[in-house]
Design an enzyme around this catalytic site. Structure first.
Site, PDB file in Angstrom:
ATOM      1  N   SER A   1       0.824  -1.210   0.000  1.00  0.00           N
ATOM      2  CA  SER A   1       0.000   0.000   0.000  1.00  0.00           C
ATOM      3  C   SER A   1       0.853   1.252   0.000  1.00  0.00           C
ATOM      4  O   SER A   1       0.334   2.345  -0.165  1.00  0.00           O
ATOM      5  CB  SER A   1      -0.841   0.070   1.273  1.00  0.00           C
ATOM      6  OG  SER A   1      -1.534  -1.090   1.499  1.00  0.00           O
TER       7      SER A   1
ATOM      8  N   HIS B   1      -1.583  -2.610  -6.799  1.00  0.00           N
ATOM      9  CA  HIS B   1      -2.234  -2.317  -5.524  1.00  0.00           C
ATOM     10  C   HIS B   1      -3.753  -2.429  -5.663  1.00  0.00           C
ATOM     11  O   HIS B   1      -4.399  -1.550  -6.221  1.00  0.00           O
ATOM     12  CB  HIS B   1      -1.815  -0.901  -5.082  1.00  0.00           C
ATOM     13  CG  HIS B   1      -2.363  -0.485  -3.761  1.00  0.00           C
ATOM     14  ND1 HIS B   1      -2.527   0.828  -3.404  1.00  0.00           N
ATOM     15  CD2 HIS B   1      -2.775  -1.207  -2.688  1.00  0.00           C
ATOM     16  CE1 HIS B   1      -3.023   0.892  -2.183  1.00  0.00           C
ATOM     17  NE2 HIS B   1      -3.189  -0.327  -1.733  1.00  0.00           N
TER      18      HIS B   1
ATOM     19  N   GLU C   1      -4.130   0.383  -8.418  1.00  0.00           N
ATOM     20  CA  GLU C   1      -3.062   1.374  -8.595  1.00  0.00           C
ATOM     21  C   GLU C   1      -1.833   0.617  -9.121  1.00  0.00           C
ATOM     22  O   GLU C   1      -1.386  -0.339  -8.479  1.00  0.00           O
ATOM     23  CB  GLU C   1      -2.735   1.993  -7.226  1.00  0.00           C
ATOM     24  CG  GLU C   1      -2.583   3.473  -7.212  1.00  0.00           C
ATOM     25  CD  GLU C   1      -2.421   4.015  -5.787  1.00  0.00           C
ATOM     26  OE1 GLU C   1      -2.332   3.258  -4.808  1.00  0.00           O
ATOM     27  OE2 GLU C   1      -2.380   5.244  -5.665  1.00  0.00           O
TER      28      GLU C   1
ATOM     29  N   ASN D   1      -2.935   6.178  -0.646  1.00  0.00           N
ATOM     30  CA  ASN D   1      -2.713   6.239   0.803  1.00  0.00           C
ATOM     31  C   ASN D   1      -2.028   7.511   1.270  1.00  0.00           C
ATOM     32  O   ASN D   1      -2.074   7.841   2.445  1.00  0.00           O
ATOM     33  CB  ASN D   1      -1.969   4.989   1.267  1.00  0.00           C
ATOM     34  CG  ASN D   1      -2.955   3.845   1.376  1.00  0.00           C
ATOM     35  OD1 ASN D   1      -4.032   4.008   1.927  1.00  0.00           O
ATOM     36  ND2 ASN D   1      -2.626   2.704   0.796  1.00  0.00           N
TER      37      ASN D   1
HETATM   38  N1  LIG Z   1      -6.078  -4.319   4.267  1.00  0.00           N
HETATM   39  C1  LIG Z   1      -6.270  -3.509   3.231  1.00  0.00           C
HETATM   40  O1  LIG Z   1      -7.311  -2.856   3.102  1.00  0.00           O
HETATM   41  C2  LIG Z   1      -5.208  -3.402   2.153  1.00  0.00           C
HETATM   42  C3  LIG Z   1      -5.568  -2.822   0.918  1.00  0.00           C
HETATM   43  C4  LIG Z   1      -4.625  -2.782  -0.102  1.00  0.00           C
HETATM   44  C5  LIG Z   1      -3.349  -3.265   0.112  1.00  0.00           C
HETATM   45  N2  LIG Z   1      -3.022  -3.817   1.330  1.00  0.00           N
HETATM   46  C6  LIG Z   1      -1.670  -4.365   1.474  1.00  0.00           C
HETATM   47  O2  LIG Z   1      -1.741  -5.769   1.263  1.00  0.00           O
HETATM   48  C7  LIG Z   1      -0.763  -6.433   2.073  1.00  0.00           C
HETATM   49  C8  LIG Z   1      -1.462  -7.424   2.977  1.00  0.00           C
HETATM   50  O3  LIG Z   1      -2.386  -6.744   3.797  1.00  0.00           O
HETATM   51  P1  LIG Z   1      -3.563  -7.528   4.555  1.00  0.00           P
HETATM   52  O4  LIG Z   1      -4.505  -6.494   5.023  1.00  0.00           O
HETATM   53  O5  LIG Z   1      -4.046  -8.647   3.718  1.00  0.00           O
HETATM   54  O6  LIG Z   1      -2.749  -8.107   5.810  1.00  0.00           O
HETATM   55  P2  LIG Z   1      -3.141  -9.333   6.766  1.00  0.00           P
HETATM   56  O7  LIG Z   1      -2.475  -9.042   8.063  1.00  0.00           O
HETATM   57  O8  LIG Z   1      -4.601  -9.578   6.734  1.00  0.00           O
HETATM   58  O9  LIG Z   1      -2.432 -10.603   6.040  1.00  0.00           O
HETATM   59  C9  LIG Z   1      -1.048 -10.749   5.895  1.00  0.00           C
HETATM   60  C10 LIG Z   1      -0.763 -12.238   5.753  1.00  0.00           C
HETATM   61  O10 LIG Z   1       0.589 -12.414   5.322  1.00  0.00           O
HETATM   62  C11 LIG Z   1       1.107 -13.568   5.974  1.00  0.00           C
HETATM   63  N3  LIG Z   1       2.573 -13.539   5.934  1.00  0.00           N
HETATM   64  C12 LIG Z   1       3.427 -12.793   6.666  1.00  0.00           C
HETATM   65  N4  LIG Z   1       4.714 -13.053   6.306  1.00  0.00           N
HETATM   66  C13 LIG Z   1       4.659 -14.001   5.326  1.00  0.00           C
HETATM   67  C14 LIG Z   1       5.645 -14.691   4.556  1.00  0.00           C
HETATM   68  N5  LIG Z   1       6.930 -14.471   4.730  1.00  0.00           N
HETATM   69  N6  LIG Z   1       5.225 -15.599   3.630  1.00  0.00           N
HETATM   70  C15 LIG Z   1       3.895 -15.844   3.457  1.00  0.00           C
HETATM   71  N7  LIG Z   1       2.920 -15.217   4.162  1.00  0.00           N
HETATM   72  C16 LIG Z   1       3.289 -14.308   5.082  1.00  0.00           C
HETATM   73  C17 LIG Z   1       0.519 -13.486   7.386  1.00  0.00           C
HETATM   74  O11 LIG Z   1       0.585 -14.730   8.048  1.00  0.00           O
HETATM   75  C18 LIG Z   1      -0.908 -13.013   7.080  1.00  0.00           C
HETATM   76  O12 LIG Z   1      -1.785 -14.098   6.895  1.00  0.00           O
HETATM   77  C19 LIG Z   1      -0.005  -5.330   2.806  1.00  0.00           C
HETATM   78  O13 LIG Z   1       1.122  -4.987   2.078  1.00  0.00           O
HETATM   79  C20 LIG Z   1      -1.016  -4.187   2.825  1.00  0.00           C
HETATM   80  O14 LIG Z   1      -0.416  -2.930   2.943  1.00  0.00           O
HETATM   81  C21 LIG Z   1      -3.925  -3.908   2.334  1.00  0.00           C
END
Ligand SMILES: NC(=O)c1ccc[n+]([C@@H]2O[C@H](COP(=O)([O-])OP(=O)(O)OC[C@H]3O[C@@H](n4cnc5c(N)ncnc54)[C@H](O)[C@@H]3O)[C@@H](O)[C@H]2O)c1
Length: 285
Positions: free
Chosen positions: A118, A139, A151, A189
């Site tokens: 993000s 993104h 994005e 963001n």
């Molecule tokens: N939550 C949102 O609204 C949103 C929107 C767009 C982008 N993002 C981005 O997407 C990404 C994930 O966000 P999220 O909200 O899904 O987070 P989340 O915390 O729900 O999920 C992250 C997952 O990654 C896993 N993980 C961590 N290290 C790992 C590794 N080395 N190998 C494999 N899996 C691993 C964790 O166990 C967890 O299940 C981030 O970069 C975030 O900034 C989030």
């Protein structure tokens, strides 16, 4: 692109895997936490039912998704087939860099590597990779099956072929791509997170309660969802990490996460995913 790998099965990884599989792309999804991978499988099935009920997908698309998606604990031979990887692990630079360094030893020569970060710099993640020209930011927004925007962020060395492939994939998934320069928080963001942080500061300063703050932004500014509810949907830990990336990237304390946000993250109140954030959520929400 017809064979995808999704790394990270949290909120975004699960949604992206679902989106890819609905669109007839063979998708494998993995996570370092087996527990999260199990929860992701349950969540994907529930979401497919919900999308079907709301007529967002058809019965065939639900069946297609179930057929096309595989939840895998450890990556093995199947990685040779993959022509697209999207990483959706935690918003942490070192985590992402390690994942891509591990991946590039295993992927085939035509595989595109994308991150769903993000806020983190695409060029910096790519800086130590052997194939930075095949690396790009893609993104998605939450929920990935519904939100129209992607994005697209090119790193310093991302080549045209990679960019074209991602633009094409974005269209195939029924999304609209907007290209952003590689700058902390990109477009979305950089604008959204200071607003969410300020809403949390407004709450901390006892100016108004949660409902009032969200109502003002919904009814007065025509936002479909108030900033505190949106923070819960994104995940408060994710919001905090993005603000830290903005603060460190611009070297500007105006992006310091609100003390209340830090406190809630430390208490494990992460929003919808833990069923407690600014609002409380029951299991099915
Ligand atoms: N939550 C949102 O609204 C949103 C929107 C767009 C982008 N993002 C981005 O997407 C990404 C994930 O966000 P999220 O909200 O899904 O987070 P989340 O915390 O729900 O999920 C992250 C997952 O990654 C896993 N993980 C961590 N290290 C790992 C590794 N080395 N190998 C494999 N899996 C691993 C964790 O166990 C967890 O299940 C981030 O970069 C975030 O900034 C989030």
């Amino acid at each position: 692109m017809n064979n995808a790998l999704v790394i990270g099965s949290g909120v975004m990884g699960s949604g992206i895997a679902q989106l890819l599989s609905i669109n007839k792309i063979k998708t494998i999804i993995t996570d370092s936490s087996i527990d999260n991978l199990k929860k992701s499988k349950e969540k994907v099935l529930l979401n497919l039912d919900s999308l079907l009920k709301k007529s967002i997908i058809t019965k065939n698309q639900k069946a297609e998704s179930i057929k096309n998606i595989d939840f895998i604990k450890t990556l093995d031979q199947e990685i040779n087939q993959v022509d697209f990887v999207i990483e959706a692990a935690n918003e942490n630079f070192d985590t992402k860099k390690k994942i891509f360094k591990m991946l590039e030893k295993k992927i085939s020569a035509n595989c595109v590597l994308a991150t769903n970060t993000s806020s983190i710099s695409i060029s910096e993640i790519a800086s130590e990779l052997k194939f930075p020209e095949r690396f790009i930011g893609m993104h998605f927004f939450n929920p990935a099956t519904i939100m129209k925007l992607v994005e697209i962020v090119k790193g310093r060395e991302t080549n045209m072929e990679t960019t074209d492939k991602i633009i094409k994939l974005t269209k195939r998934l029924g999304k609209i791509g907007v290209i952003s320069k590689d700058s902390p928080g990109f477009i979305s963001n950089r604008i959204l997170m200071p607003m969410i942080n300020e809403a949390i500061e407004t709450l901390r300063g006892n100016v108004a309660e949660v409902d009032e703050i969200d109502s003002v932004m919904r009814l007065g500014m025509a936002h479909p969802m108030g900033p505190l509810k949106l923070a819960d949907l994104i995940g408060l830990d994710v919001c905090m990490s993005i603000l830290e990336v903005l603060r460190d990237g611009f070297n500007d304390k105006k992006y310091d996460p609100s003390p209340l946000l830090i406190k809630m993250v430390n208490e494990g109140k992460l929003g919808r995913k833990t069923r407690q954030g600014f609002y409380k959520y029951n299991k099915t929400k």
